[in-house]
Design an enzyme around this catalytic site. Structure first.
Site, PDB file in Angstrom:
ATOM      1  N   PRO A  59     -44.646-133.962  31.497  1.00  0.00           N
ATOM      2  CG  PRO A  59     -46.095-135.667  32.028  1.00  0.00           C
ATOM      3  CD  PRO A  59     -45.826-134.234  32.327  1.00  0.00           C
ATOM      4  CG  HIS A  60     -43.295-130.894  25.823  1.00  0.00           C
ATOM      5  ND1 HIS A  60     -44.035-129.730  25.925  1.00  0.00           N
ATOM      6  CD2 HIS A  60     -42.836-130.936  24.552  1.00  0.00           C
ATOM      7  CE1 HIS A  60     -44.015-129.098  24.763  1.00  0.00           C
ATOM      8  NE2 HIS A  60     -43.293-129.813  23.912  1.00  0.00           N
ATOM      9  CB  SER A  61     -46.737-134.865  23.380  1.00  0.00           C
ATOM     10  OG  SER A  61     -47.364-135.658  24.362  1.00  0.00           O
ATOM     11  CB  CYS A  74     -49.920-126.273  18.726  1.00  0.00           C
ATOM     12  SG  CYS A  74     -48.146-126.348  18.369  1.00  0.00           S
ATOM     13  CD  GLN A  79     -48.520-126.204  26.861  1.00  0.00           C
ATOM     14  OE1 GLN A  79     -48.392-127.227  26.200  1.00  0.00           O
ATOM     15  NE2 GLN A  79     -49.527-126.030  27.689  1.00  0.00           N
ATOM     16  CD  GLU A 100     -44.879-134.135  15.770  1.00  0.00           C
ATOM     17  OE1 GLU A 100     -45.470-133.047  15.662  1.00  0.00           O
ATOM     18  OE2 GLU A 100     -43.683-134.246  16.077  1.00  0.00           O
ATOM     19  NE  ARG A 102     -55.260-134.629  20.487  1.00  0.00           N
ATOM     20  CZ  ARG A 102     -55.643-133.724  19.577  1.00  0.00           C
ATOM     21  NH1 ARG A 102     -55.045-132.551  19.520  1.00  0.00           N
ATOM     22  NH2 ARG A 102     -56.606-133.992  18.723  1.00  0.00           N
ATOM     23  CG  ASP A 134     -54.656-137.559  23.642  1.00  0.00           C
ATOM     24  OD1 ASP A 134     -53.654-138.244  23.346  1.00  0.00           O
ATOM     25  OD2 ASP A 134     -54.610-136.605  24.439  1.00  0.00           O
ATOM     26  NE  ARG A 136     -51.260-136.641  24.062  1.00  0.00           N
ATOM     27  CZ  ARG A 136     -51.342-135.378  24.451  1.00  0.00           C
ATOM     28  NH1 ARG A 136     -50.246-134.653  24.599  1.00  0.00           N
ATOM     29  NH2 ARG A 136     -52.527-134.831  24.703  1.00  0.00           N
ATOM     30  CB  SER A 157     -49.933-131.210  32.850  1.00  0.00           C
ATOM     31  OG  SER A 157     -50.807-131.537  31.792  1.00  0.00           O
TER      32      SER A 157
END
Length: 206
Positions: A59-61, A74, A79, A100, A102, A134, A136, A157
């Site tokens: 899972p990539h934000s 960052c 990543q 975006e 977090r 955070d 998310r 992750s």
């Protein structure tokens, strides 16, 4: 365990990918109907994902500054690049989540950067803006995996919260696979905060 409403696959289409360093692959990009937050999240099927009993999943934000513009504040861009190749090699999914900053959004993230320049860390800056450290919620990630028929995953992750939330939403995380450590002079303080404040599995000894 938290009950998660069902989502369905809306569209699936092949998209050839090419990164700045020349690496390329093809992703089967899935869109969805019924995601609980109403946002346009994507699942990229990579490699031989149809044959994987336990696919590798990241899972990539979304991070416009890192993913698109190559910001070194960052580690998001590196990543993303790493995850695509590792998943394409093994077989699995990259879940590109529209979360975006977090979860606080692009403008608020840049406001938080300004506060970080005055001495706050990444979590303190979010709180100073009246937001959560955070925000998310990975319910949508669980919905996407359910819609794709995926019940068990290897989770790519360093963030323990991702594993905990996915398990709460009914996804079996058989193992956690750490990402590489993409350390630079510009993101060292940011990575230390993730390691020390939220127990990310990051070895910053180098």
């Amino acid at each position: 365990m938290t009950d998660t409403p069902l989502a369905t696959v809306r569209t699936a289409v092949d998209v050839p990918l090419r990164f700045a360093d020349g690496y390329g692959t093809t992703a089967r990009v899935h869109t969805f109907t019924g995601l609980v937050d109403g946002k346009e999240h994507l699942a990229l099927g990579l490699g031989d994902w149809r044959q994987q009993g336990t696919p590798l999943v990241r899972p990539h934000s979304e991070c416009l500054t890192g993913d698109v513009f190559g910001s070194e504040r960052c580690d998001c861009g590196p990543q993303l690049r790493e995850a695509v190749e590792r998943i394409a090699t093994t077989g699995g999914f990259l879940l590109y989540l529209r979360q975006e900053g977090r979860g606080i959004g692009l403008y608020a993230k840049l406001d938080a950067y300004a506060l970080q320049d005055s001495g706050l860390d990444t979590y303190e800056a979010n709180l100073a803006l009246g937001r959560g450290e955070d925000e998310r919620d990975y319910a949508v990630a669980a919905q996407m995996l359910d819609a794709l028929g995926v019940e068990r995953i290897a989770l790519l992750s360093n963030n323990p919260d991702k594993a905990e939330q996915l398990v709460r939403h009914g996804i079996a995380v058989e193992r956690r696979v750490p990402t590489g450590v993409h350390l630079s002079a510009s993101n060292a303080r940011y990575l230390r905060a993730k390691r020390d404040h939220t127990s990310h599995t990051l070895d910053l000894a180098g």
